[in-house]
Write an enzyme that holds these catalytic residues in place. Structure first.
Site, PDB file in Angstrom:
ATOM      1  N   PHE A 192       0.840  -1.196   0.000  1.00  0.00           N
ATOM      2  CA  PHE A 192       0.000   0.000   0.000  1.00  0.00           C
ATOM      3  C   PHE A 192       0.876   1.248   0.000  1.00  0.00           C
ATOM      4  O   PHE A 192       1.760   1.403   0.841  1.00  0.00           O
ATOM      5  CB  PHE A 192      -0.887  -0.004   1.253  1.00  0.00           C
ATOM      6  CG  PHE A 192      -1.828   1.167   1.347  1.00  0.00           C
ATOM      7  CD1 PHE A 192      -2.909   1.272   0.484  1.00  0.00           C
ATOM      8  CD2 PHE A 192      -1.638   2.155   2.301  1.00  0.00           C
ATOM      9  CE1 PHE A 192      -3.793   2.347   0.573  1.00  0.00           C
ATOM     10  CE2 PHE A 192      -2.519   3.237   2.401  1.00  0.00           C
ATOM     11  CZ  PHE A 192      -3.591   3.322   1.528  1.00  0.00           C
ATOM     12  N   GLY A 193       0.636   2.136  -0.956  1.00  0.00           N
ATOM     13  CA  GLY A 193       1.345   3.410  -1.013  1.00  0.00           C
ATOM     14  C   GLY A 193       0.391   4.558  -0.746  1.00  0.00           C
ATOM     15  O   GLY A 193      -0.716   4.589  -1.294  1.00  0.00           O
ATOM     16  N   TYR A 194       0.812   5.472   0.118  1.00  0.00           N
ATOM     17  CA  TYR A 194      -0.046   6.622   0.456  1.00  0.00           C
ATOM     18  C   TYR A 194       0.710   7.941   0.305  1.00  0.00           C
ATOM     19  O   TYR A 194       0.144   9.013   0.493  1.00  0.00           O
ATOM     20  CB  TYR A 194      -0.575   6.490   1.899  1.00  0.00           C
ATOM     21  CG  TYR A 194       0.547   6.404   2.912  1.00  0.00           C
ATOM     22  CD1 TYR A 194       1.162   5.188   3.196  1.00  0.00           C
ATOM     23  CD2 TYR A 194       1.033   7.550   3.544  1.00  0.00           C
ATOM     24  CE1 TYR A 194       2.217   5.110   4.088  1.00  0.00           C
ATOM     25  CE2 TYR A 194       2.084   7.476   4.438  1.00  0.00           C
ATOM     26  CZ  TYR A 194       2.667   6.256   4.703  1.00  0.00           C
ATOM     27  OH  TYR A 194       3.726   6.192   5.579  1.00  0.00           O
ATOM     28  N   GLY A 195       2.010   7.855  -0.012  1.00  0.00           N
ATOM     29  CA  GLY A 195       2.832   9.052  -0.196  1.00  0.00           C
ATOM     30  C   GLY A 195       3.507   8.961  -1.555  1.00  0.00           C
ATOM     31  O   GLY A 195       2.840   8.767  -2.579  1.00  0.00           O
ATOM     32  N   SER A 196       4.832   9.043  -1.551  1.00  0.00           N
ATOM     33  CA  SER A 196       5.558   9.019  -2.835  1.00  0.00           C
ATOM     34  C   SER A 196       5.352   7.715  -3.595  1.00  0.00           C
ATOM     35  O   SER A 196       5.520   7.678  -4.816  1.00  0.00           O
ATOM     36  CB  SER A 196       7.051   9.272  -2.608  1.00  0.00           C
ATOM     37  OG  SER A 196       7.626   8.213  -1.879  1.00  0.00           O
TER      38      SER A 196
ATOM     39  N   GLU B  31      12.935   3.587   2.075  1.00  0.00           N
ATOM     40  CA  GLU B  31      12.151   4.112   3.199  1.00  0.00           C
ATOM     41  C   GLU B  31      12.922   4.028   4.520  1.00  0.00           C
ATOM     42  O   GLU B  31      12.322   4.055   5.594  1.00  0.00           O
ATOM     43  CB  GLU B  31      10.825   3.339   3.308  1.00  0.00           C
ATOM     44  CG  GLU B  31       9.973   3.339   2.048  1.00  0.00           C
ATOM     45  CD  GLU B  31       9.425   4.719   1.684  1.00  0.00           C
ATOM     46  OE1 GLU B  31       9.182   5.532   2.576  1.00  0.00           O
ATOM     47  OE2 GLU B  31       9.280   4.981   0.469  1.00  0.00           O
TER      48      GLU B  31
HETATM   49  C1  SIN Z   1       4.448   5.723   0.994  1.00  0.00           C
HETATM   50  O1  SIN Z   1       4.456   6.387  -0.032  1.00  0.00           O
HETATM   51  O2  SIN Z   1       3.616   4.774   1.095  1.00  0.00           O
HETATM   52  C2  SIN Z   1       5.406   5.944   2.112  1.00  0.00           C
HETATM   53  C3  SIN Z   1       5.734   7.374   2.377  1.00  0.00           C
HETATM   54  C4  SIN Z   1       6.551   8.050   1.306  1.00  0.00           C
HETATM   55  O3  SIN Z   1       7.555   7.471   0.848  1.00  0.00           O
HETATM   56  O4  SIN Z   1       6.212   9.170   0.901  1.00  0.00           O
END
Ligand code: SIN
Length: 174
Positions: A4-8, A83
């Site tokens: 699951f990705g929520y940011g980059s 990360e």
């Molecule tokens: C993500 O994208 O799921 C982790 C946070 C990031 O790398 O911005």
């Protein structure tokens, strides 16, 4: 394996995948509370990037990626490195819009990591985002990419959009 990705990870997963689907994670919210000293800032002048904060009744929309079993270990190793600035892996249940669920992995930066910044006023977050820059680019670009990606997904995130709008107001006032 699902990630699951929520940011980059929404706009730049940097690994190959078999499927990409809009997904919701319950009981967590997205906040610009993690310091970045390796991507969008540098040691001493951290940027602000998103992490997940536990919040009963809250939720966070993002993207679930399905990776083939054969390459999953390589994907995890690559993401563990990317990360490494405070994030650890957690196993979570992801919800799809058709009501189905799946087990997946997510990278979370908790309050116990040394780069964690925690809550701040939106004004302070805006000031920090406007000035921070790191090896992966400006903090402002990270914010713009995130807000645009969420719009592309049809997702509303009041925290992200409010900061985006205040950053834009500051730029317009220059
Ligand atoms: C993500 O994208 O799921 C982790 C946070 C990031 O790398 O911005």
């Amino acid at each position: 394996m699902w990630i699951f990705g929520y940011g980059s990870l929404i706009w730049n997963p940097s690994f190959s995948y078999q499927d990409r689907r809009l997904a919701r994670l319950d009981n967590w919210v997205r906040r610009f509370w993690q310091g970045s000293t390796d991507h969008r800032g540098v040691p001493g002048y951290p940027g602000r990037v998103v992490t997940l904060i536990s919040e009963p009744a809250g939720h966070c929309w993002g993207v679930a990626y399905k990776c083939g079993e054969s390459g999953s270990q390589q994907v995890i190793e690559k993401l563990d490195y990317r990360e490494k600035g405070g994030y650890h892996r957690e196993s979570v249940t992801l919800n799809f819009i058709d009501g189905s669920t799946i087990e997946g992995l997510v990278y979370v930066a908790g309050p116990d990591n040394s780069d964690y910044l925690g809550p701040a006023s939106e004004a302070d977050i805006v000031t920090q985002i406007l000035s921070a820059q790191g090896p992966s680019g400006s903090n402002r670009e990270y914010l713009n990419n995130l807000a645009n990606s969420l719009r592309d997904l049809g997702v509303t995130d009041r925290h992200v959009f409010s900061i985006e709008s205040k950053v834009q107001s500051e730029i317009n006032a220059e």
